[in-house]
Motif scaffolding. Structure first.
Motif, PDB file in Angstrom:
ATOM      1  N   HIS A   1       0.852  -1.187   0.000  1.00 36.11           N
ATOM      2  CA  HIS A   1       0.000   0.000   0.000  1.00 36.11           C
ATOM      3  C   HIS A   1       0.886   1.235   0.000  1.00 36.11           C
ATOM      4  O   HIS A   1       1.898   1.299   0.688  1.00 36.11           O
ATOM      5  N   GLY A   2       0.491   2.178  -0.831  1.00 36.72           N
ATOM      6  CA  GLY A   2       1.265   3.392  -1.014  1.00 36.72           C
ATOM      7  C   GLY A   2       0.396   4.616  -0.793  1.00 36.72           C
ATOM      8  O   GLY A   2      -0.808   4.604  -1.075  1.00 36.72           O
ATOM      9  N   LEU A   3       1.011   5.672  -0.287  1.00 37.93           N
ATOM     10  CA  LEU A   3       0.286   6.891   0.067  1.00 37.93           C
ATOM     11  C   LEU A   3       0.194   7.822  -1.132  1.00 37.93           C
ATOM     12  O   LEU A   3       1.202   8.127  -1.780  1.00 37.93           O
ATOM     13  N   SER A   4      -1.023   8.268  -1.414  1.00 37.37           N
ATOM     14  CA  SER A   4      -1.276   9.220  -2.490  1.00 37.37           C
ATOM     15  C   SER A   4      -1.728  10.543  -1.883  1.00 37.37           C
ATOM     16  O   SER A   4      -2.465  10.550  -0.890  1.00 37.37           O
ATOM     17  N   PRO A   5      -1.330  11.692  -2.462  1.00 37.91           N
ATOM     18  CA  PRO A   5      -1.772  12.975  -1.916  1.00 37.91           C
ATOM     19  C   PRO A   5      -3.255  13.235  -2.121  1.00 37.91           C
ATOM     20  O   PRO A   5      -3.837  14.101  -1.469  1.00 37.91           O
ATOM     21  N   THR A   6      -3.900  12.483  -3.016  1.00 39.73           N
ATOM     22  CA  THR A   6      -5.313  12.732  -3.314  1.00 39.73           C
ATOM     23  C   THR A   6      -6.253  11.644  -2.803  1.00 39.73           C
ATOM     24  O   THR A   6      -7.397  11.932  -2.441  1.00 39.73           O
TER      25      THR A   6
END
Length: 204
Positions: free
Chosen positions: A32-37
């Motif tokens: 899982h990766g963090l997205s700004p949106t």
């Protein structure tokens, strides 16, 4: 690490990425990766191996929604991914086919996260927010996934580690390794606690 003893990144990103599980054939990683949106989303990346050298291919999105999706876990046959999501307003465990066919099945009831598949192909474990381990028994038939029963695996409660995992399943599925709270109040450690082990080689 490769044969020369160097470490090479599998992906190139300046945002948080948390690898979580390998596909059974070892050719893909789910993370899982963090997205700004969209917050945390689920991705997979193919792994190209040549001898002792491993390189990551192009990351591929598996699930991107306005909700947070975390802890993607490949099933023992590689046909399913279990994960946690707060899309309902609380954290629950869901299962989707891999590759995704657009359908999801909610596994947990009343909250859950951090799923772990048993290698027996029948059981899926997860942790509730009140630190209990639950076991869902399931069947797969014709590309569909169904939860047959759901029960508390043990009456014990795990140590509270927040969003971090506090249990794992042995490779043969016959044991669970878990962080448990101290039985006696005098054995409990403070929240900010460091333990120094002296003469470590002598203790091993």
């Amino acid at each position: 690490p490769n044969g020369a003893g160097k470490s090479e990144p599998l992906t190139h990103s300046n945002r948080m990425q948390i690898p979580w599980s390998f596909s059974p054939d070892g050719k893909r990683i789910a993370y899982h990766g963090l997205s700004p949106t969209t917050g945390f989303d689920i991705w997979t990346i193919p792994i190209q191996a040549s001898g002792s050298d491993h390189r990551g291919g192009q990351p591929e999105p598996f699930l991107q929604t306005p909700a947070a999706e975390t802890y993607p876990s490949f099933s023992s046959d590689g046909h399913w991914i279990a994960y946690g999501s707060n899309e309902s307003g609380s954290w629950e465990v869901y299962v989707r086919a891999f590759p995704d066919n657009g359908r999801k099945v909610q596994v947990s009831a009343g909250g859950g996260r951090i799923p772990r598949w048993s290698p027996n192909g029948r059981d899926l474990f997860y942790r509730t927010d009140d630190q209990r381990i639950m076991m869902a028994t399931y069947t797969t038939r014709g590309g569909s996934f169904a939860v047959d029963s759901l029960r508390q695996w043990s009456r014990g409660h795990l140590a509270d580690t927040g969003v971090l995992s506090n249990f794992d399943l042995s490779p043969d599925g016959r044991r669970i390794l878990a962080l448990m709270p101290a039985l006696r109040p005098e054995d409990q450690q403070t929240e900010n606690h460091v333990t120094f082990v002296l003469n470590f080689p002598d203790e091993v």
